[in-house]
Design a protein around this motif. Structure first.
Motif, mmCIF file in Angstrom:
data_model
loop_
_atom_site.group_PDB
_atom_site.id
_atom_site.type_symbol
_atom_site.label_atom_id
_atom_site.label_comp_id
_atom_site.label_asym_id
_atom_site.label_seq_id
_atom_site.Cartn_x
_atom_site.Cartn_y
_atom_site.Cartn_z
ATOM 1 N N GLY A 93 0.802 -1.216 0.000
ATOM 2 C CA GLY A 93 0.000 0.000 0.000
ATOM 3 C C GLY A 93 0.831 1.261 0.000
ATOM 4 N N LEU A 94 2.109 1.130 -0.309
ATOM 5 C CA LEU A 94 3.045 2.251 -0.365
ATOM 6 C C LEU A 94 4.062 1.983 -1.464
ATOM 7 N N PRO A 95 4.819 2.995 -1.887
ATOM 8 C CA PRO A 95 5.915 2.734 -2.824
ATOM 9 C C PRO A 95 6.991 1.858 -2.173
ATOM 10 N N MET A 96 7.557 0.947 -2.924
ATOM 11 C CA MET A 96 8.648 0.094 -2.475
ATOM 12 C C MET A 96 9.788 0.189 -3.475
ATOM 13 N N GLN A 97 11.002 -0.090 -3.017
ATOM 14 C CA GLN A 97 12.180 -0.020 -3.873
ATOM 15 C C GLN A 97 12.929 -1.344 -3.841
ATOM 16 N N PHE A 98 13.598 -1.651 -4.943
ATOM 17 C CA PHE A 98 14.433 -2.846 -5.002
ATOM 18 C C PHE A 98 15.550 -2.631 -6.010
ATOM 19 N N GLY A 99 16.593 -3.427 -5.871
ATOM 20 C CA GLY A 99 17.721 -3.366 -6.794
ATOM 21 C C GLY A 99 17.742 -4.580 -7.698
ATOM 22 N N VAL A 100 18.312 -4.420 -8.891
ATOM 23 C CA VAL A 100 18.469 -5.519 -9.845
ATOM 24 C C VAL A 100 19.849 -5.413 -10.481
#
Length: 276
Positions: free
Chosen positions: A28-35
């Motif tokens: 229900g919020l923005p999330m971040q991840f790396g690739v």
């Protein structure tokens, strides 16, 4: 998954390290991840295997990508690496940063069932339904070796070939019971022993019986390539190709509070103390 917003992109060992933001339906919020995409993945139509790394206490989506040095090995092996953040952020839930091992940055990949946490702390749904993980286990609920091993057997019925270990203790003992012959365990931390207490290993004979390979990795590995890396990374920072985040505390008197805040996950990016 919702539309991805590219936050930064960095050339890395012939491949590319990227960081993304997206709107998470589960959280229900923005999330971040790396690739990290190895050179093999940059070819048109190419498909490569993916390794998902779930960081632990006080970490975020950048921690493994910055500290582990795994990209050089992933480039050689043709592996992509996905590194999610360790918790929701920006929820304004009272008490979310009061303890370093609970709340923001705690690395609990499970779904909260009680308010106010249940509104956004849905990390198991997030990593399985949106990022594509096979399963998540709640180590807080698995309090003995038998139940932990049984849960691992259900999640990985064919056994475990590789483990990136950052905790030690009961979880490591359970993993060793499920390791396949000639499996490999890479150690980057042993947080279960950060209090100074010894961390006994329940079944060390499994190293022999299963012919396991165990090896530790620390941030000071491969000093012979540091000058080359510093030159490349420094150029990226200078030209704006590499973006980074820091939390800066002013003055040596603020160092203890900054350190405690680091353990509680209050910092955003690397924690620094400005002396002058």
């Amino acid at each position: 998954m919702s539309t991805l917003e590219l936050l930064s992109e960095h050339a890395c060992f012939g491949g590319v390290q990227r960081f993304y933001r997206h709107a998470s339906a589960a959280i229900g919020l923005p999330m971040q991840f790396g690739v990290y995409l190895p050179p093999q993945a940059l070819q048109a139509g190419a498909k490569v295997p993916v390794v998902f790394y779930l960081a632990g206490l006080t970490c975020n989506e950048e921690t493994f990508a910055i500290k582990a040095g795994a990209q050089q090995h992933a480039a050689r092996l043709g592996l992509a690496i996905v590194t999610p953040d360790t918790s929701p952020r920006g929820t304004d839930v009272p008490g979310q940063s009061d303890h370093w091992d609970f709340g923001v940055g705690a690395g609990f990949y499970l779904d909260a069932t009680e308010a106010p946490w249940s509104a956004h702390w849905q990390m198991e749904r997030y990593v399985t339904e949106e990022l594509g993980f096979d399963a998540c286990l709640d180590h807080k609920a698995l309090t003995d070796l038998r139940s932990f091993s049984a849960a691992l057997k259900e999640a990985a019925p064919k056994g475990i070939d590789g483990c990136f270990e950052n905790v030690g203790g009961l979880g490591l003992d359970a993993v060793m019971l499920r390791m396949n012959a000639f499996g490999r365990i890479a150690f980057c931390g042993m947080i279960a022993g950060y209090s100074g207490q010894p961390i006994p290993m329940a079944n060390p004979s499994l190293i022999l019986v299963s012919r396991l390979k165990l090896e530790g990795f620390i941030v000071s590995e491969h000093p012979e390539v540091w000058p080359e890396a510093m030159q490349e990374l420094g150029g990226m920072v200078a030209t704006g190709r590499m973006k980074f985040r820091e939390s800066v505390a002013e003055g040596i008197a603020s160092a203890p509070e900054a350190f405690l805040g680091l353990l509680k996950g209050k910092n955003f990016g690397k924690q620094l103390v400005k002396l002058v």
